[in-house]
Design a protein around this motif. Structure first.
Motif, PDB file in Angstrom:
ATOM      1  N   UNK A 181      25.327  26.055   7.336  1.00 40.62           N
ATOM      2  CA  UNK A 181      25.264  25.353   5.955  1.00 40.62           C
ATOM      3  C   UNK A 181      26.385  25.631   5.465  1.00 40.62           C
ATOM      4  N   UNK A 182      27.073  26.906   5.445  1.00 41.76           N
ATOM      5  CA  UNK A 182      28.408  27.272   4.765  1.00 41.76           C
ATOM      6  C   UNK A 182      29.427  26.913   5.317  1.00 41.76           C
ATOM      7  N   UNK A 183      29.600  26.344   6.405  1.00 43.80           N
ATOM      8  CA  UNK A 183      30.888  25.918   7.085  1.00 43.80           C
ATOM      9  C   UNK A 183      31.371  24.675   6.583  1.00 43.80           C
ATOM     10  N   UNK A 270      26.830  20.291   0.563  1.00 44.02           N
ATOM     11  CA  UNK A 270      27.812  20.951   0.416  1.00 44.02           C
ATOM     12  C   UNK A 270      28.421  20.842  -1.247  1.00 44.02           C
ATOM     13  N   UNK A 271      28.337  19.309  -1.496  1.00 44.36           N
ATOM     14  CA  UNK A 271      28.919  18.976  -2.700  1.00 44.36           C
ATOM     15  C   UNK A 271      27.956  18.611  -3.748  1.00 44.36           C
ATOM     16  N   UNK A 294      23.523  26.071   0.811  1.00 43.77           N
ATOM     17  CA  UNK A 294      24.725  25.514   0.428  1.00 43.77           C
ATOM     18  C   UNK A 294      25.003  25.660  -0.869  1.00 43.77           C
ATOM     19  N   UNK A 295      24.420  26.684  -1.461  1.00 49.06           N
ATOM     20  CA  UNK A 295      24.652  27.068  -2.816  1.00 49.06           C
ATOM     21  C   UNK A 295      24.199  26.145  -3.927  1.00 49.06           C
ATOM     22  N   UNK A 296      23.215  25.518  -3.483  1.00 50.01           N
ATOM     23  CA  UNK A 296      22.652  24.344  -4.595  1.00 50.01           C
ATOM     24  C   UNK A 296      21.291  24.752  -5.004  1.00 50.01           C
ATOM     25  N   UNK A 297      21.261  25.047  -6.509  1.00 49.30           N
ATOM     26  CA  UNK A 297      20.070  25.342  -7.076  1.00 49.30           C
ATOM     27  C   UNK A 297      18.966  24.453  -6.959  1.00 49.30           C
ATOM     28  N   UNK A 298      17.637  24.786  -7.288  1.00 52.65           N
ATOM     29  CA  UNK A 298      16.573  23.895  -7.045  1.00 52.65           C
ATOM     30  C   UNK A 298      15.802  23.683  -8.435  1.00 52.65           C
ATOM     31  N   UNK A 299      15.396  22.762  -8.489  1.00 53.41           N
ATOM     32  CA  UNK A 299      14.417  22.090  -9.411  1.00 53.41           C
ATOM     33  C   UNK A 299      13.192  21.811  -8.936  1.00 53.41           C
ATOM     34  N   UNK A 300      11.916  22.451  -9.031  1.00 53.84           N
ATOM     35  CA  UNK A 300      10.758  22.268  -8.010  1.00 53.84           C
ATOM     36  C   UNK A 300       9.830  22.194  -8.833  1.00 53.84           C
ATOM     37  N   UNK A 301       8.585  21.640  -8.173  1.00 51.42           N
ATOM     38  CA  UNK A 301       7.420  22.066  -8.789  1.00 51.42           C
ATOM     39  C   UNK A 301       6.917  23.549  -8.494  1.00 51.42           C
ATOM     40  N   UNK A 345      25.211  30.836  -7.278  1.00 51.50           N
ATOM     41  CA  UNK A 345      25.606  32.083  -6.385  1.00 51.50           C
ATOM     42  C   UNK A 345      24.017  32.970  -6.301  1.00 51.50           C
ATOM     43  N   UNK A 346      23.152  32.608  -7.123  1.00 49.19           N
ATOM     44  CA  UNK A 346      21.632  33.225  -6.897  1.00 49.19           C
ATOM     45  C   UNK A 346      21.138  32.386  -5.743  1.00 49.19           C
ATOM     46  N   UNK A 347      21.241  31.124  -5.784  1.00 54.56           N
ATOM     47  CA  UNK A 347      20.647  30.140  -4.766  1.00 54.56           C
ATOM     48  C   UNK A 347      20.917  30.772  -3.412  1.00 54.56           C
TER      49      UNK A 347
END
Ligand code: GMT
Length: 379
Positions: A181-183, A270-271, A294-301, A345-347
């Motif tokens: 997922x990082x590359x 990634x974007x 992929x460094x994407x934060x999450x809004x979840x239930x 960064x935290x994600x």
């Protein structure tokens, strides 16, 4: 070890976990035999330790419902015997755990003992499994498994709540291959989709009612009033036509893209700036973990195991199921330029706690323990 893995061959959840687990075990030198009705979605290459055995269900006019479970059990008997498997690992209780029980009993009549491990994934318990049409068989086959694992603490609690289970359930969380997922970094995607630097909100799923995609569209329509943004919806399923209509009704079609089933979802992630998962039920939320990788934060239930993965105020935010207003507030906070880098960064840091290399040995331990319990030996 020679391991039989029984799973659904689909793109979603349990099938992906089973396939990625098999691939990782094969890399460690185990011989992995997939037993399912078609080639698993992420198993499209050659590896000398990976084998695929297709379950065929011969058609017969009398069968309004082809007896898949019988064909699967027969295939398991055949493969365990012929390939001399050490252990059978079935993913998703229905109908895999009961088919494995049947196979195990048949093999016993031939003097072969095979330990069976059942991994519970979610809807096999929380939605389908607890329905009275299946419950007795699900309870029986879980209790007859030699080891049982679940993908989150919440799913373990739910299982004990809804079924008279006498077995210990071990929690082994889902995992992610961070490297894969990082590359990826497809900046040209971002330029094409968001040419004016709009923020990208992403969701991936199989578009079933349980995913509450209507909430995603409502969240997005409020967010875009404040922050220029685009919504990318990846996947397909029964809710899609209704959701397309909702976008038309809200007049936001120009900013929403329904992308259908994409295999290389990591290229889009990634974007992305935020991943939305407002599900009604979600035992773990593998798609959210892949986004975090992929460094994407999450809004979840706060459904199911989501709060175990998405740490409120750290890797994103968690709201009550259906609380669209709160999810809008949290998304707007997170998308601020002075907040987003920290959440990103935290994600990623959180995703690294679920790195595949940390989780696979937990399954190997379960296999060894089950073999020792059933056969009194080590492999
Ligand atoms: O819900 C899905 O998208 C598919 C479903 C499945 O059964 O394949 O996913 C379940 O298993 C995944 C892998 O363990 C989990 O990450 C999902 O949270 C879980 N889905 C639900 O509980 C609704």
């Amino acid at each position: 070890m020679k391991i039989g893995i029984v799973c659904y061959p689909t793109f979603g959840g349990s099938g992906v976990v089973a396939t990625e687990l098999g691939k990782a075990l094969a890399q460690k030198g185990h011989k992995i035999h997939f037993i399912t009705y078609s080639q698993p979605a992420r198993l499209e290459f050659f590896n000398e330790n990976l084998f695929y055995h297709e379950v065929n269900i011969p058609a017969y006019p009398l069968f309004q419902y082809p007896p898949y479970e019988l064909a699967l059990a027969s295939k398991m008997v055949d493969i365990v015997q012929y390939e001399k498997l050490d252990v059978l690992h079935v993913h998703y209780a229905i109908p895999h755990a009961s088919a494995a029980y049947m196979a195990k009993q048949i093999l016993l009549t031939k003097g072969i003992q095979i330990p069976v491990i059942t991994t519970l994934h979610g809807t096999d318990i929380t939605l389908v499994g607890k329905d009275a049409s299946y419950e007795p068989v699900v309870t029986f086959s879980i209790n007859q498994s030699d080891a049982v694992t679940s993908v989150s603490e919440d799913l373990k609690t739910e299982t004990y709540k809804h079924f008279p289970i006498t077995k210990d359930i071990k929690v082994i969380p889902n995992f992610v291959n961070i490297e894969r997922f990082q590359k990826q970094r497809k900046d040209h995607f971002k330029a094409a989709i968001a040419p004016f630097g709009e923020k990208l909100l992403v969701h991936t799923s199989n578009f079933r009612g349980v995913k509450r995609i209507g909430d995603i569209i409502k969240i997005f329509s409020k967010v875009r009033e404040v922050i220029p943004s685009k919504l990318l919806l990846v996947g397909d399923g029964p809710e899609r036509p209704k959701m397309e209509n909702l976008c038309r009704k809200l007049g936001i079609c120009q900013d929403v893209r329904f992308l259908g089933k994409l295999e290389a979802v990591e290229e889009l992630l990634s974007v992305a700036d935020v991943f939305l998962m407002p599900s009604e039920k979600e035992s773990f939320g593998l798609a959210a973990l892949e986004a975090m990788a992929c460094e994407v934060p999450v809004i979840s239930s706060n459904a199911g195991g989501l709060p175990e993965l998405n740490i409120h105020g750290v890797t994103g935010f968690v709201s009550k199921v259906g609380d669209v207003k709160d999810m809008v507030k949290n998304t707007l906070f997170l998308l601020q330029d002075d907040q987003l880098p920290t959440f990103k960064a935290n994600a990623l840091a959180r995703a690294k706690e679920f790195e595949i290399g940390k989780i696979v040995p937990m399954y190997e331990d379960v296999y060894q323990q089950a073999i020792a319990d059933v056969l009194g030996k080590k492999v």
